[in-house]
Design a protein around this motif. Structure first.
Motif, PDB file in Angstrom:
ATOM      1  N   ASN A 169       0.841  -1.189   0.000  1.00 41.65           N
ATOM      2  CA  ASN A 169       0.000   0.000   0.000  1.00 41.65           C
ATOM      3  C   ASN A 169       0.880   1.245   0.000  1.00 41.65           C
ATOM      4  O   ASN A 169       2.037   1.205   0.401  1.00 41.65           O
ATOM      5  N   VAL A 170       0.303   2.295  -0.480  1.00 43.75           N
ATOM      6  CA  VAL A 170       1.017   3.563  -0.607  1.00 43.75           C
ATOM      7  C   VAL A 170       0.080   4.673  -0.145  1.00 43.75           C
ATOM      8  O   VAL A 170      -1.132   4.591  -0.333  1.00 43.75           O
ATOM      9  N   GLU A 171       0.666   5.662   0.495  1.00 45.90           N
ATOM     10  CA  GLU A 171      -0.109   6.784   1.007  1.00 45.90           C
ATOM     11  C   GLU A 171       0.550   8.082   0.559  1.00 45.90           C
ATOM     12  O   GLU A 171       1.771   8.216   0.579  1.00 45.90           O
ATOM     13  N   MET A 172      -0.271   9.037   0.146  1.00 45.97           N
ATOM     14  CA  MET A 172       0.239  10.348  -0.231  1.00 45.97           C
ATOM     15  C   MET A 172       0.294  11.220   1.017  1.00 45.97           C
ATOM     16  O   MET A 172      -0.724  11.439   1.679  1.00 45.97           O
ATOM     17  N   GLN A 173       1.489  11.685   1.368  1.00 44.65           N
ATOM     18  CA  GLN A 173       1.618  12.600   2.492  1.00 44.65           C
ATOM     19  C   GLN A 173       1.275  14.000   2.008  1.00 44.65           C
ATOM     20  O   GLN A 173       1.670  14.402   0.911  1.00 44.65           O
ATOM     21  N   GLN A 197      -4.800  21.404   1.124  1.00 50.80           N
ATOM     22  CA  GLN A 197      -3.985  20.205   1.292  1.00 50.80           C
ATOM     23  C   GLN A 197      -3.207  19.992   0.002  1.00 50.80           C
ATOM     24  O   GLN A 197      -3.797  19.770  -1.057  1.00 50.80           O
ATOM     25  N   PRO A 206      -0.093  17.819  -2.025  1.00 52.44           N
ATOM     26  CA  PRO A 206       0.706  16.583  -1.957  1.00 52.44           C
ATOM     27  C   PRO A 206       2.187  16.900  -1.810  1.00 52.44           C
ATOM     28  O   PRO A 206       2.700  17.823  -2.443  1.00 52.44           O
ATOM     29  N   THR A 252       5.134  10.385  -1.509  1.00 52.94           N
ATOM     30  CA  THR A 252       4.466   9.121  -1.236  1.00 52.94           C
ATOM     31  C   THR A 252       5.217   8.377  -0.142  1.00 52.94           C
ATOM     32  O   THR A 252       6.430   8.498  -0.010  1.00 52.94           O
ATOM     33  N   LYS A 253       4.475   7.597   0.632  1.00 53.26           N
ATOM     34  CA  LYS A 253       5.057   6.788   1.695  1.00 53.26           C
ATOM     35  C   LYS A 253       4.558   5.361   1.517  1.00 53.26           C
ATOM     36  O   LYS A 253       3.355   5.114   1.431  1.00 53.26           O
ATOM     37  N   TYR A 254       5.505   4.415   1.459  1.00 51.01           N
ATOM     38  CA  TYR A 254       5.184   3.007   1.269  1.00 51.01           C
ATOM     39  C   TYR A 254       5.324   2.265   2.584  1.00 51.01           C
ATOM     40  O   TYR A 254       6.281   2.486   3.328  1.00 51.01           O
ATOM     41  N   SER A 255       4.384   1.385   2.867  1.00 51.47           N
ATOM     42  CA  SER A 255       4.424   0.571   4.080  1.00 51.47           C
ATOM     43  C   SER A 255       5.468  -0.524   3.945  1.00 51.47           C
ATOM     44  O   SER A 255       5.910  -0.847   2.851  1.00 51.47           O
ATOM     45  N   TYR A 265      10.011   1.798  -3.263  1.00 48.19           N
ATOM     46  CA  TYR A 265       8.707   1.984  -3.903  1.00 48.19           C
ATOM     47  C   TYR A 265       8.358   0.714  -4.653  1.00 48.19           C
ATOM     48  O   TYR A 265       9.157  -0.201  -4.762  1.00 48.19           O
TER      49      TYR A 265
END
Length: 149
Positions: free
Chosen positions: A36-40, A55, A57, A60-63, A143
């Motif tokens: 999963n990936v999340e946009m900080q 807000q 962007p 990106t942050k990957y788990s 990534y």
């Protein structure tokens, strides 16, 4: 009904490490999590307007990627992780997690780049249960890219 398409099942997949020869014991895992990936986002307040914030962007942050399987003796993946933990010798590796169809053909692949071992864990040993020993390998990575076939 002709032409009906069902979503793919989540239990038919393979994991392939690019660093090692492809062997059954290093491609079959019981569970894979962490794709999963999340946009900080960064909050910016607009001057003179107190009702909201913009807000924007940032990155990106990957788990972490978590791989679970029955404990294998003589595994190349285990030797790679052991070398990192015991000798502090880190060798980044790329790997792919591929979801397969009922004909064993790839449906979707996730190409994970620059993975390093972060944690290795073995399940509890319990004389009152009839279960196999499960090893869990947690990887950190830069990534991933998604390839739909």
């Amino acid at each position: 009904m002709a032409g009906q398409v069902y979503p793919p099942v989540g239990f038919h997949f393979v994991v392939e490490f690019e660093l090692f020869p492809k062997t059954d014991q290093d491609t079959r895992f019981q569970e894979v999590t962490g794709l999963n990936v999340e946009m900080q986002m960064e909050s910016i307040r607009e001057g003179g307007e107190n009702r909201f914030e913009h807000q924007l962007p940032v990155r990106t942050k990957y788990s972490d990627l978590v791989l679970k399987r029955g404990l294998f003796v003589g595994s190349d993946v285990y030797r790679w992780a052991k070398d990192a933990f015991e000798n502090f010798q880190f060798q980044p590796v790329n790997l792919s997690v591929t979801l397969l169809n009922d004909q064993h053909a790839p449906l979707v692949s996730w190409h994970v780049v620059h993975a390093l071992p972060k944690k290795w864990d073995i399940s509890a040993f319990n004389a009152e249960q009839n279960s196999i020993a499960i090893e869990t390998l947690t990887l950190t990575y830069r990534y991933y890219t998604t390839i739909r076939n």
